[in-house]
Design a protein around this motif. Structure first.
Motif, mmCIF file in Angstrom:
data_model
loop_
_atom_site.group_PDB
_atom_site.id
_atom_site.type_symbol
_atom_site.label_atom_id
_atom_site.label_comp_id
_atom_site.label_asym_id
_atom_site.label_seq_id
_atom_site.Cartn_x
_atom_site.Cartn_y
_atom_site.Cartn_z
ATOM 1 N N GLN A 1 0.828 -1.209 0.000
ATOM 2 C CA GLN A 1 0.000 0.000 0.000
ATOM 3 C C GLN A 1 0.860 1.257 0.000
ATOM 4 O O GLN A 1 0.642 2.189 -0.774
ATOM 5 N N VAL A 2 1.866 1.271 0.886
ATOM 6 C CA VAL A 2 2.768 2.423 0.937
ATOM 7 C C VAL A 2 3.424 2.645 -0.417
ATOM 8 O O VAL A 2 3.487 3.767 -0.932
ATOM 9 N N CYS A 3 3.930 1.546 -0.994
ATOM 10 C CA CYS A 3 4.614 1.655 -2.285
ATOM 11 C C CYS A 3 3.690 2.288 -3.326
ATOM 12 O O CYS A 3 4.100 3.164 -4.096
ATOM 13 N N ASP A 4 2.447 1.821 -3.370
ATOM 14 C CA ASP A 4 1.507 2.339 -4.361
ATOM 15 C C ASP A 4 1.263 3.827 -4.158
ATOM 16 O O ASP A 4 1.204 4.605 -5.114
ATOM 17 N N GLU A 5 1.096 4.244 -2.875
ATOM 18 C CA GLU A 5 0.887 5.655 -2.593
ATOM 19 C C GLU A 5 2.086 6.501 -3.031
ATOM 20 O O GLU A 5 1.944 7.544 -3.667
ATOM 21 N N VAL A 6 3.283 6.044 -2.640
ATOM 22 C CA VAL A 6 4.495 6.786 -3.018
ATOM 23 C C VAL A 6 4.595 6.892 -4.534
ATOM 24 O O VAL A 6 4.880 7.953 -5.092
ATOM 25 N N ALA A 7 4.384 5.764 -5.228
ATOM 26 C CA ALA A 7 4.483 5.753 -6.687
ATOM 27 C C ALA A 7 3.500 6.732 -7.317
ATOM 28 O O ALA A 7 3.786 7.393 -8.318
ATOM 29 N N ALA A 8 2.305 6.835 -6.717
ATOM 30 C CA ALA A 8 1.300 7.737 -7.262
ATOM 31 C C ALA A 8 1.721 9.197 -7.151
ATOM 32 O O ALA A 8 1.389 10.028 -8.002
ATOM 33 N N ASN A 9 2.498 9.515 -6.105
ATOM 34 C CA ASN A 9 2.856 10.909 -5.860
ATOM 35 C C ASN A 9 4.224 11.316 -6.397
ATOM 36 O O ASN A 9 4.567 12.490 -6.370
ATOM 37 N N ARG B 1 15.153 6.971 -0.399
ATOM 38 C CA ARG B 1 14.996 7.662 0.881
ATOM 39 C C ARG B 1 13.521 7.907 1.191
ATOM 40 O O ARG B 1 13.058 7.687 2.301
ATOM 41 N N THR B 2 12.773 8.344 0.178
ATOM 42 C CA THR B 2 11.350 8.575 0.361
ATOM 43 C C THR B 2 10.647 7.295 0.787
ATOM 44 O O THR B 2 9.848 7.271 1.734
ATOM 45 N N LEU B 3 10.936 6.215 0.084
ATOM 46 C CA LEU B 3 10.297 4.936 0.369
ATOM 47 C C LEU B 3 10.620 4.470 1.783
ATOM 48 O O LEU B 3 9.732 3.995 2.509
ATOM 49 N N ARG B 4 11.920 4.594 2.156
ATOM 50 C CA ARG B 4 12.320 4.132 3.485
ATOM 51 C C ARG B 4 11.515 4.844 4.555
ATOM 52 O O ARG B 4 10.991 4.211 5.471
ATOM 53 N N LYS B 5 11.418 6.186 4.432
ATOM 54 C CA LYS B 5 10.699 6.959 5.437
ATOM 55 C C LYS B 5 9.229 6.544 5.458
ATOM 56 O O LYS B 5 8.652 6.281 6.537
ATOM 57 N N ALA B 6 8.612 6.425 4.279
ATOM 58 C CA ALA B 6 7.192 6.110 4.208
ATOM 59 C C ALA B 6 6.896 4.725 4.785
ATOM 60 O O ALA B 6 5.940 4.537 5.549
ATOM 61 N N ILE B 7 7.689 3.755 4.434
ATOM 62 C CA ILE B 7 7.458 2.391 4.925
ATOM 63 C C ILE B 7 7.639 2.345 6.438
ATOM 64 O O ILE B 7 6.848 1.737 7.162
ATOM 65 N N LYS B 8 8.715 2.991 6.936
ATOM 66 C CA LYS B 8 8.968 3.008 8.388
ATOM 67 C C LYS B 8 7.726 3.551 9.123
ATOM 68 O O LYS B 8 7.266 2.949 10.115
ATOM 69 N N GLU B 9 7.194 4.650 8.620
ATOM 70 C CA GLU B 9 6.058 5.279 9.290
ATOM 71 C C GLU B 9 4.801 4.396 9.219
ATOM 72 O O GLU B 9 4.057 4.270 10.190
ATOM 73 N N ALA B 10 4.622 3.735 8.043
ATOM 74 C CA ALA B 10 3.453 2.870 7.895
ATOM 75 C C ALA B 10 3.552 1.670 8.829
ATOM 76 O O ALA B 10 2.573 1.269 9.470
ATOM 77 N N LEU B 11 4.737 1.084 8.928
ATOM 78 C CA LEU B 11 4.911 -0.071 9.807
ATOM 79 C C LEU B 11 4.648 0.342 11.248
ATOM 80 O O LEU B 11 4.000 -0.384 12.011
ATOM 81 N N ASP B 12 5.153 1.526 11.649
ATOM 82 C CA ASP B 12 4.905 2.017 13.008
ATOM 83 C C ASP B 12 3.400 2.111 13.272
ATOM 84 O O ASP B 12 2.905 1.666 14.310
ATOM 85 N N GLN B 13 2.688 2.710 12.303
ATOM 86 C CA GLN B 13 1.241 2.882 12.478
ATOM 87 C C GLN B 13 0.515 1.558 12.588
ATOM 88 O O GLN B 13 -0.470 1.426 13.307
ATOM 89 N N ASN B 14 0.974 0.544 11.871
ATOM 90 C CA ASN B 14 0.314 -0.752 11.885
ATOM 91 C C ASN B 14 0.860 -1.684 12.959
ATOM 92 O O ASN B 14 0.521 -2.862 12.979
ATOM 93 N N GLY B 15 1.746 -1.152 13.787
ATOM 94 C CA GLY B 15 2.252 -1.972 14.882
ATOM 95 C C GLY B 15 3.150 -3.106 14.442
ATOM 96 O O GLY B 15 3.275 -4.122 15.113
#
Lengths: 276, 276, 276, 276, 276, 276, 276
Positions: E200-208, E247-261
Motif C-alpha cells: 500500500q505504501v509503495c503504491d501511494e508513493v508511486a502515485a505521488n 529515501r522517500t520509500l524508506r521513510k514512508a514504509i517506516k512510518e506505515a509499519l509504526d502505524q500498523n504496529g
C-alpha cells in the motif's frame, strides 16, 4: 662418373684449407690463453675475499664460478670452430628454433635460481642454522643449494624453496632481538603506580636473566583499549632468546600486578536496561 | 624442348654434388660420435649418482634424459642436412612463423612442466606417499609424472597439479613433527601450579606413548587472552603421529586440570548496569 | 615493343625451370613420404595406448592429432613451394607484420586452449559427469571441448571455462570420499563417555548404510572451543555419497547425545556485574 | 644534360619490365583464385553449420569472417605487388618501426577483443537477454559486439566489458535452476518432526507452482549452528524462477513451522553470573 | 689531388640520378594520391556515421583520425625517400636501438591510452556529465581526453585516469535505475499483513512521485536474518533519482509499519542464566 | 715489404674518399638544418601554449624537451657517420648485445618515469602544495621531478614515488569539497521532527561559516541500522575546509539533538531470558 | 703439399693487412680519446654536484660510474676489434644464444638492482640510520648497497631487500612528525568542557616538552562512535619523538579527564528484556 674430381680447383681448395688451419690454430691459442687468464682471475678473486667467509663457502663459490666459466668458454669455442667449417651455427640455433625458445624459457628459471643462489651465498644473506623468513616460509635453514634452499618449518615440515622465489630475505639470526609485551590495565588503576610496579619487575628479571641485553623498560601508555589502558614494555635479548624472555616477563609482571592489586581487566560493557 | 639439359654446367654440378656428399658423410660421422659420447655420459652420470636414489627413480630419470637428448640431436641433424640441400631451414621455420610463435608459447608451458618435474624427481622433493602442500593443495602424493603430479586430498578429491604450478614444495613427511597445544587457564588460577600439573601430565603421556620423540614440555605464558592466560605445550613426535599425540595430550591435560580444580575459562565480560 | 622477348637468355631460363622442376618433384615426394610416415606413427601411437582409454576418447584424440599434423605439414609445404618461385615467403610474413604480431598473440590464446585441452583429454583428468573444481568453478562437467570446457554449477549456472584457465584440476569423482563431522560437547561432560556413545552410533550407522566404506571412527579431542570441547568423527564413503552420509551421521549422533544427556552447548559467557 | 638517357640498357630494362609484368599477371590471377576459393569455403562453412544457430547470428559471423579474410588478403596482395617494384615492404615496415611496435601492442588488445568476441558468438556462450556473470559483472546481456559486450546490471548500470576481459563466462540462463533454502530449527525440536512438516509444505508448494520442475526435497541436517540445527531444502525450477520459488517456499515453511510450534531460534547464549 | 673526379663513371652516375629522380617523382605522386584518397575516405566515414552522434564528438573524432593518418603517411614517405638515397633507414632505427626500445615501451603506454580513448569516444561509452565507475573510481565525468579522462569524485576529488587503466566501464547514466529496499520485520509479525501494508505504501508513493517509472513492488521473503524476516521491495526510477526515491520509500514504509504496529526488530538474543 | 702500397687502386680509393666526403658534408648540413628547425619548433610550441601555465613550469618543460631532442639527434648523427666509415653500428649494438638487453630493461624503467613525469607536468595533474593520493600514498606534494615525485604524508613521512608508479592521480585540491555527515537517531524518534531540527542547525552553521559554499542539506533516511535510523547531511565547502566544517557540523547537530530530546542511540539488543 | 702457399695472392693479402692495420690504429686512437673524454666528464659531473652530498656518497657514486663506463667501453672495443678479423661477433653472441638469453634475463635482475640502487644513492632517498618503509619492510637502514639494501626491523630481524624490490620509498626521518591522539568521551559529557580541559593539558605538555614543535591542538569532534564522541588532538614533534610525545599526551589527558569527571566510556548497550 668421377671426372668431376679433376675439375676441382685444387689450388683454391688448398688456400682455403690453409687459411682455415691458420685461423683454427689462432683460435685454439686464444682459447687456452683466455681460459688460463680467466681461471687465475677467478681463483685470485676468491682468495682475496676469502678472509671474510668460511673456507667451505669460499670453496663452493670458487668451484661453481670455475664451472660456469669453463662451460661458457667451451660453448663459444665450439661455436666459432663450427662456423669456420661453414656448418653455420645460426642454422644450428635456428634449427633448434621453436624447441630452443621453449627450452630457453625453461632454462631461464634455472639460471634465475642459480644467479639468486650465487648472490645469497656471496652476500651471506643466509647461513645453515639461521632462523629466516623467505618466500612466506618461516623456519631454520637446513641447506642452501644453488637451485633450491631447504627450510625446516617449526612444525617439522621441510620446505623446498626454489631460489628464484627468494626476493626479500628476513634473517632473524643476525644480532639482538626485541622482547615486547603489551599489558592492559584497568581504567580505574593509577597509571603511575602501575608503571612503577612494572618497571621494578623488569629490573628484577633483567638482573637474574643473562639473556637480557638491554632494558626491559616500561615505555608508557601505548593505547586506550575499549576496556583497558595498554602499557608497553620493551627490551633487548640475546638472539633466539626473545620468546623465552617474553614468557618470563609476562609471568613476572602478571604476578606483580596481582600482588599490588592492579587489575588486568576483562572486556567491559555498560548495560542500560529497558523493559519492552 | 629439353635442349636446356645439354647446356647445364655438368662439371660444376658434379663438384657441387661431390662437396655435398663429403659434407654429408662428415656430418653423419659427427652425429654418431656425438650421440654415442652423449649416451655414455648420461648413463655414467646416473650410475655414479645411483647410490643415493632408488633404482626405479634412477631408471626413470635415465630413460627420460636419453629420450630428450636423442630427440634434440635428431632435430638438429635433420636441420643441418636439410640446409645442405638449400631447402633453407629458416624458410621452414619462418613458414611456420606465426603458427610457430603460438605453438612455441604452448610448448613453453609443456617444457616448463617437464623441467620442473625433472628437478622434483632429481632432488627427491616429493615421493609417492608423502604428505605435501604444493600449489595450495594439501594431500598425499599419488603419482609424480613428468607433466602432472597427482595429489589425493584428505577429503578424497584427486588434484591434478601441472608441475609448472609447483614452486614451493612443503613436504610434511620428512622427519619428526611438532605437537603444539595452547591451553587457556583462568586469570585467577596460580600459573606455577597449572604449569606443574600440565608438565606432570606431559611426562606421563610421553612415558606411555612411543610416538613421542621429545618432550612434551610446558613452555610458559604465551599470551594474555581477553579472558584467559594462555599456556603453551610443545613436543616432537614421529612423522605423521602429531595429530594423534595432540589429541591424546589435549584429553589428558583437560582431565588433569579438572581434577586439580584449574579452570579453562569461558569468555568473561564485566557488565556495568545503568537504568535508563 | 616486344623485341625484348628475343633478348631473353632462353638457355638460362630453361636451366632455371629445369632445376625448379626437379626440386619441386623432390619436395612433393618428400611431402608424401613424411605425411604417410607421420600418419602411420600417429595411428600406431593411439592404438598402442588404446587399451587404457575408452574407444570414443581414443578416436577423438587420434582425429585431432591427425588434423593438426596435416594442416601443419601443408602449411610448411606451401611455404617451401612458394619460396621456390621467389615469391619470398618472408615478404609475405613480413607483409603481415604488425597484423601478424597481433594475430599471433590472439592465436596464442587459442593454441594455449588447445594444448591444455589435449592434455586434459589425454591424461583423463576430466570426464563428462565428473564433479570437479577448475578455475574457481564448482560443478558437474557437461562437455570437454578442445577450446572450452562446460561445467554445470550446482545452482544450475552453466560455466564456459576456456581450457587455458584450467591449471589445477580438482576432481571430486575419483575414488572414495571422506565424511567428516565435528561435534562440540560441553566442558562439563565426560569426554570418555561422549566418545563411547558417538562410536556406538557410528558403528550402527555403518552397519545399516552400504555407502560407508570405512569407519566412521571417533578420533578424539580435536580442539578446545571457547564454549565447547570439539570431538571429530571421520569415515570413508562411496564417491558422491559423502554429503548424504554426513547428514545421516549428524542426525544420529545428535539424537544419541540427547538420549545420553550429553549437551551440545550454546556459546557461554561469564558475566561479572558491577553497579555503576 | 639528358645524354644519360641514351646510355640506358633499354634491352635489359625491357626484359625487367616484361618479367615484372608476367609476375604481376600471375599474382593477380592467384589473388583472384585464392579470394574466390576462400569466399566459397567460408560461405559453405557457415551454411553447413547454419542449422545449429539462428540465421541472424550465422549471417553476422559469416560477414565478419568474409571481411577479415578480404582485408587480410588485400593486405598481403599489396605487400607482394609493392615488393615487385623494389619499394621494399620491409623498409616500409621498418620505417614504421618504433611507431609500429607501439601500434602493434595497441592493436593486440583489439585483436584479442575480436578473437574472443568471435568465439563467444560462434560457441553461443552468450545470447542477448541472457543473465550472465562475466568479468565480475552481473546482469542481462544487452549486446554482444565484436569489441565490447554490453551488460545491464540489475541496479540499472550499463557495463561496457571489452571482450578480452571475458575469460570465464557464467551463464545463468541455460537450463533449470536450483532453489536452495537453509532453515535453522531449535536444538530442542524433534528433527524428524520438523523434516516431516517441511516436506509436506514442499509437496504442497510444488503441487501449486508450475515453475517447480523437481522436488523440492528436505535433505536433512546440513550443519550444527551455534544456536540452531540447520535443515536444507533443495529443488529445481524453471530458468529465472528460482528466486520467486525460494521466496514462496520460505514464506510457506515459516508459516508451517509456526503452526506446528517448531521454533526458528534467535542466537542463544549461556550467561554465568558472578558478582565482582 | 682531384684527379679522381675525372675517373668517375659520369654516365652511370647520370643513369643512377635519372632512375632515382623517376622513382622520387613516382613516390611523390603515389604519396599525394594515397593522402587524398585516405582523407576523403575518413571524412566520408564520419559523415556517414555522423547521424548517430553529436556533431561535436564527430568533429573531434574526424580531426583526430585525420591527424594520425597524416603523421603516419608522412613518416613512411620520409622513410622511403631516405632509403632511395641509401641513407639506410634501418641504420637510423638501429642507431636508435637501445634508446628506441626504451622509448618504444614508453610510447606503448601512450598509444595504449590513445587507442582506448579513441574507442571510448567512438562507442560513446562515456559522455561528459555521466556518473560512471572506471578503474575503481566513482564520479561524474568532467572531460574525456585522448590520453586522460577526468572524473570528479562525489567528495570533490578530481581523479585523472589514464585511458589505458579503463577496462570495464560501468556507466550509471544509461536508462532507468533500480530502487531496492530491504526491510527486516519481527519473526512474530504476520508476513502477509506486513507485505500488504508495505505494498500500500509503495503504491501511494508511486502515485505521488513522478520519478518512479515502475513499481515499487514487494517481492516477498528474501532471507531469514538472525533476528528478523527480511522483506525486499524493488522499483524502477528515472536515472539519477534512485537514491532520492529510496529515501522517500524508506521513510514512508517506516512510518506505515509504526502505524500498523509492525516491528522493525533490534538484534535478539536468548539468555540462559546459570549461577556459577 | 711495403710494395703492396703501390698495388692499391688509388683511383678507386680517391673516388671512395670523395664520395664519403660528399655524403659527410650532406649529412652535417642536414643535421644542422634539422636541429635548427626542431629547436625553433619546440620553442614556438611552448611559447604558444605558455599562457595557460606558469612561466616556471613552461621553462622546465621547454628545457627538458630541448635536451631530449638534442641528445636524440646527436645519437642518430653519430650512428650515421659511423656507418659511413663501415664501422658498422649494428656490430656496435650487437656487441653490446646481452649487456644492452639488460641495460635496455633498466633504462625502460627510467624512460617510463620520464614519460609519465612529462605528462604529469604538461597536463598539470599535480602542483606543488596539492593534497593528492597517488600510488596508495596520501599527502601534500613537495616536489614533482622528472623521475620521482616527493609527497609529504600527513604523519610527516616523506614518500619518494617513482613516476612510473603513478597511474591514477586523485587530486584533492581542485575545486570545492563535500562535507558529509551520517547521524543515527533512535527508531522511536519522529523522523520528520529530527530532520527539521537538523536542517535548522545546518542553516545556522552555514550562515556563520564562510567556508561553506553550498547547503548543508539534510537528505533524508539513508539506511536502517541495527539500532538506529541513519540520516544523511551533505554540503559543499571551500577546498581544504571540509574536515573543519564537518567537525563544526557534528558538534552543532549533536548539541541541537540533545536540546530537542532526540536520542543518538547506543546499540540495542532484545534479551529473552530462559532459566536453564 | 705446400704448393698452395705460392698461389696465394700476396698482394691482395698485403693490402688487406694494411687496411686492417690502419683501421686498428684508428680504432685504438678513438678508444683512448673516448675513454679520456668520458672519464673527465664523469669526474667533472660529480665534482660539480659534489656540494650537495656527503663526500663519501659522492666518491662511491663516482667510482661506480667510472667502473660501469670503463667496462662498457672495453666490451664494445673488443667487439669491434674482433669484427675486424672476421671473427664475427654475432656468431659469438649467437653461439651464446639460448644460454645468453637465459643469462640476459638473470642479468636483467642484476642491472635492475644496480640502476635502482644508483638512483637511490643519487637522489639521497635513503641514508644509513634512517627509519624507512620499503617493500613492505619497516626498520632502520643499516647499509645501502648497489645490489641489496639492509634494513634492521624493530624486532631485531635483518631484512635483505634487493634494490629492484624498492619502488616507493617512505622515509620517516625527513622533518618533523605528527603526534595524533583520538580520545572518546561519553555522549553525556559536555563537548565544550572536554575540549577546554584537553586543550589546557596540551598547552601544559607543550610548555614542558621541548620535543614538541607545533601544537598540540584539539581539533574537535572527529566522529560519533557507537558509544563515544571521538575528539582528535594533533601536534608536531621533532623527528623520531612522535611516539614518546603521544604516550606523554595520552597519560596527561587521561589524568586530566579523570580529575574533571569526564568519562572515557566503555562500550554501551541498551538491553530490552523480554521473558520467553
Amino acid at each position: 662418373m668421377l671426372d668431376w674430381i679433376e675439375t676441382i680447383d685444387w689450388t683454391n681448395l688448398m688456400i682455403d684449407i690453409g687459411k682455415v688451419t691458420l685461423k683454427l690454430i689462432a683460435i685454439i691459442i686464444v682459447y687456452f690463453i683466455v681460459k688460463s687468464i680467466g681461471k687465475r682471475a677467478i681463483i685470485r678473486l676468491f682468495n682475496r675475499k676469502g678472509n671474510e667467509m668460511s673456507t667451505g663457502r669460499s670453496k663452493t663459490l670458487q668451484s661453481i664460478t670455475l664451472n660456469i666459466f669453463t662451460y661458457f668458454l667451451m660453448f663459444i669455442f665450439i661455436g666459432i670452430v663450427l662456423s669456420l667449417f661453414n656448418f653455420d651455427i645460426t642454422t644450428l640455433i635456428a634449427g633448434a628454433g621453436i624447441l630452443g625458445l621453449a627450452i630457453g624459457f625453461g632454462a631461464q628459471g634455472l639460471v634465475s635460481d642459480v644467479v639468486t643462489g650465487f648472490f645469497i651465498l656471496l652476500e651471506q644473506q643466509i647461513d645453515v642454522g639461521d632462523y629466516v623468513t623467505v618466500a612466506g616460509k618461516d623456519g631454520i635453514v637446513e641447506e642452501v643449494g644453488l637451485r633450491t634452499t631447504k627450510i625446516r618449518g617449526f612444525d617439522g615440515t621441510l620446505h623446498y624453496v626454489p631460489n628464484r622465489e627468494i626476493t626479500n630475505v628476513s634473517n632473524h639470526s643476525r644480532g639482538n632481538m626485541r622482547a615486547l609485551i603489551d599489558i592492559g590495565i584497568s581504567y580505574n588503576d593509577d597509571i603511575d603506580h602501575a608503571i612503577k610496579v612494572m618497571q621494578q619487575v623488569c629490573d628484577e628479571v633483567a638482573a637474574n636473566d643473562e639473556n637480557i641485553m638491554e632494558g626491559p623498560d616500561v615505555l608508557g601508555v601505548q593505547a586506550f583499549g575499549s576496556s583497558d589502558v595498554v602499557i608497553r614494555v620493551i627490551g633487548k635479548t640475546k638472539n633466539g632468546e626473545q620468546f623465552g624472555v617474553e614468557r618470563t616477563l609476562r609471568k613476572a609482571i602478571k604476578e606483580a600486578l596481582d600482588q599490588n592489586g592492579i587489575e588486568i581487566p576483562y572486556p567491559h560493557q555498560v548495560n542500560i536496561n529497558k523493559e519492552s
